[in-house]
Design an enzyme around this catalytic site. Structure first.
Site, mmCIF file in Angstrom:
data_model
loop_
_atom_site.group_PDB
_atom_site.id
_atom_site.type_symbol
_atom_site.label_atom_id
_atom_site.label_comp_id
_atom_site.label_asym_id
_atom_site.label_seq_id
_atom_site.Cartn_x
_atom_site.Cartn_y
_atom_site.Cartn_z
ATOM 1 N N LYS A 11 0.830 -1.207 0.000
ATOM 2 C CA LYS A 11 0.000 0.000 0.000
ATOM 3 C C LYS A 11 0.872 1.268 0.000
ATOM 4 C CE LYS A 11 -3.951 -2.280 2.281
ATOM 5 N NZ LYS A 11 -4.904 -2.245 3.428
ATOM 6 N N TYR A 51 -12.382 -2.185 -3.249
ATOM 7 C CA TYR A 51 -12.846 -2.270 -1.863
ATOM 8 C C TYR A 51 -14.370 -2.115 -1.766
ATOM 9 C CZ TYR A 51 -8.236 -2.544 0.321
ATOM 10 O OH TYR A 51 -6.994 -2.968 0.755
ATOM 11 N N PHE A 59 -15.244 3.367 7.362
ATOM 12 C CA PHE A 59 -13.845 3.570 6.978
ATOM 13 C C PHE A 59 -13.625 3.534 5.471
ATOM 14 C CE2 PHE A 59 -14.124 -1.065 7.974
ATOM 15 C CZ PHE A 59 -13.700 -1.608 6.777
ATOM 16 N N ARG A 87 -1.478 -14.331 4.260
ATOM 17 C CA ARG A 87 -2.202 -13.632 5.341
ATOM 18 C C ARG A 87 -1.446 -13.741 6.671
ATOM 19 N NH1 ARG A 87 -6.642 -10.260 4.323
ATOM 20 N NH2 ARG A 87 -7.552 -10.902 6.303
ATOM 21 N N THR A 93 -5.064 -6.926 10.846
ATOM 22 C CA THR A 93 -5.402 -5.639 10.230
ATOM 23 C C THR A 93 -4.927 -4.469 11.101
ATOM 24 O OG1 THR A 93 -7.399 -6.745 9.407
ATOM 25 C CG2 THR A 93 -7.314 -4.342 9.219
ATOM 26 N N ARG A 104 2.793 -6.285 9.016
ATOM 27 C CA ARG A 104 2.074 -5.147 9.604
ATOM 28 C C ARG A 104 2.692 -4.734 10.931
ATOM 29 N NH1 ARG A 104 -3.904 -7.075 7.476
ATOM 30 N NH2 ARG A 104 -4.024 -5.637 5.719
ATOM 31 N N ASN A 114 -1.944 0.313 6.737
ATOM 32 C CA ASN A 114 -1.394 -0.927 7.302
ATOM 33 C C ASN A 114 -0.564 -1.731 6.304
ATOM 34 O OD1 ASN A 114 -3.487 -1.816 5.765
ATOM 35 N ND2 ASN A 114 -4.596 -2.860 7.399
ATOM 36 N N HIS A 117 -2.072 -5.400 1.501
ATOM 37 C CA HIS A 117 -3.340 -6.090 1.301
ATOM 38 C C HIS A 117 -3.048 -7.520 0.892
ATOM 39 C CE1 HIS A 117 -7.164 -7.438 -0.374
ATOM 40 N NE2 HIS A 117 -6.444 -7.892 -1.384
ATOM 41 N N GLU A 128 -9.491 -11.092 -7.601
ATOM 42 C CA GLU A 128 -8.598 -9.938 -7.440
ATOM 43 C C GLU A 128 -7.444 -9.999 -8.439
ATOM 44 O OE1 GLU A 128 -7.477 -9.761 -3.321
ATOM 45 O OE2 GLU A 128 -9.515 -9.276 -2.670
HETATM 46 P P1 ATP Z 1 -6.932 -6.019 3.303
HETATM 47 O O1 ATP Z 1 -8.293 -6.341 2.717
HETATM 48 O O2 ATP Z 1 -6.436 -4.631 2.922
HETATM 49 O O3 ATP Z 1 -5.947 -7.105 3.034
HETATM 50 P P2 ATP Z 1 -7.823 -6.949 5.864
HETATM 51 O O4 ATP Z 1 -8.430 -8.077 5.100
HETATM 52 O O5 ATP Z 1 -6.896 -7.268 6.985
HETATM 53 O O6 ATP Z 1 -7.048 -5.972 4.888
HETATM 54 P P3 ATP Z 1 -10.412 -5.680 5.842
HETATM 55 O O7 ATP Z 1 -11.384 -5.881 6.947
HETATM 56 O O8 ATP Z 1 -10.643 -6.378 4.544
HETATM 57 O O9 ATP Z 1 -8.951 -6.004 6.412
HETATM 58 O O10 ATP Z 1 -10.310 -4.110 5.584
HETATM 59 C C1 ATP Z 1 -9.737 -3.611 4.390
HETATM 60 C C2 ATP Z 1 -8.850 -2.436 4.732
HETATM 61 O O11 ATP Z 1 -9.678 -1.375 5.207
HETATM 62 C C3 ATP Z 1 -7.849 -2.669 5.872
HETATM 63 O O12 ATP Z 1 -6.652 -3.294 5.470
HETATM 64 C C4 ATP Z 1 -7.600 -1.259 6.315
HETATM 65 O O13 ATP Z 1 -6.709 -0.582 5.425
HETATM 66 C C5 ATP Z 1 -8.988 -0.641 6.212
HETATM 67 N N1 ATP Z 1 -9.726 -0.794 7.475
HETATM 68 C C6 ATP Z 1 -10.353 -1.887 7.942
HETATM 69 N N2 ATP Z 1 -10.922 -1.670 9.136
HETATM 70 C C7 ATP Z 1 -10.656 -0.389 9.429
HETATM 71 C C8 ATP Z 1 -10.964 0.462 10.531
HETATM 72 N N3 ATP Z 1 -11.665 0.022 11.579
HETATM 73 N N4 ATP Z 1 -10.492 1.727 10.488
HETATM 74 C C9 ATP Z 1 -9.790 2.194 9.442
HETATM 75 N N5 ATP Z 1 -9.467 1.455 8.371
HETATM 76 C C10 ATP Z 1 -9.884 0.178 8.359
HETATM 77 MG MG MG Z 2 -9.635 -7.775 3.389
#
Ligand code: ATP
Ligand code: MG
Length: 140
Positions: A11, A51, A59, A87, A93, A104, A114, A117, A128
């Site tokens: 990212k 997304y 968010f 993962r 996250t 992370r 973070n 992805h 994807e």
């Molecule tokens: P990613 O999909 O980016 O691999 P993830 O699967 O760990 O991450 P998701 O729940 O899919 O997490 O959320 C997608 C992205 O949205 C997160 O990686 C983060 O950048 C953002 N995000 C998720 N939850 C929050 C939150 N509570 N506050 C701010 N940003 C968030």
């Molecule tokens: Mg995710």
């Protein structure tokens, strides 16, 4: 276990920290192979669509802005159990909950910014990968 492919995005925060090399090295040293990679700035349409599953979450809008804040590095990784292996290497996250040594824990600034992805299922990985790469761009 099966040979799988998964989608990785470094990212904008991690690109700005000059962590591309260390993150790709982490994947390779863990036994995952990079079979495609490119650096680009996402378009707004790409960030919103990628997304879209989170479109109703509070968010979502700042997440899209963050993903547009600089270039990203998008890769396809291959290996045994690649989706869950990747993962595990990423960590939780929220970086304060991420296990020590995970990407992370090492590079994320906060729950939004973070560093990486990773696809969360084989089915999502296939979608994807197709979102960003033609099959002819994968080097097997
Ligand atoms: P990613 O999909 O980016 O691999 P993830 O699967 O760990 O991450 P998701 O729940 O899919 O997490 O959320 C997608 C992205 O949205 C997160 O990686 C983060 O950048 C953002 N995000 C998720 N939850 C929050 C939150 N509570 N506050 C701010 N940003 C968030
Ligand atoms: Mg995710």
């Amino acid at each position: 276990m099966a040979l799988e492919h998964t989608l990785s995005i470094i990212k904008p925060d991690a690109v700005a920290k000059r962590a591309i090399g260390e993150i790709l090295a982490t994947f390779e040293q863990a036994g995952l192979s990079v079979v495609a990679t490119k650096m680009k700035r996402l378009t707004r349409a790409e960030a919103e669509a990628f997304y879209a599953v989170h479109a109703d979450r509070p968010f979502y809008a700042p997440l899209v802005e963050f993903m547009l804040s600089g270039p990203v590095v998008i890769s396809v990784l291959a290996g045994e159990n690649a989706v869950m292996h990747h993962r595990q290497l990423m960590g939780a996250t929220d970086p304060t909950a991420a296990a020590p040594g995970t990407i992370r824990a090492r590079f994320a600034s906060n729950t939004r910014e973070n560093a990486v992805h990773g696809s969360d299922s084989v089915e999502n990985a296939q979608n994807e990968i197709a979102f960003f790469f033609a099959q002819t761009e994968l080097c097997h």
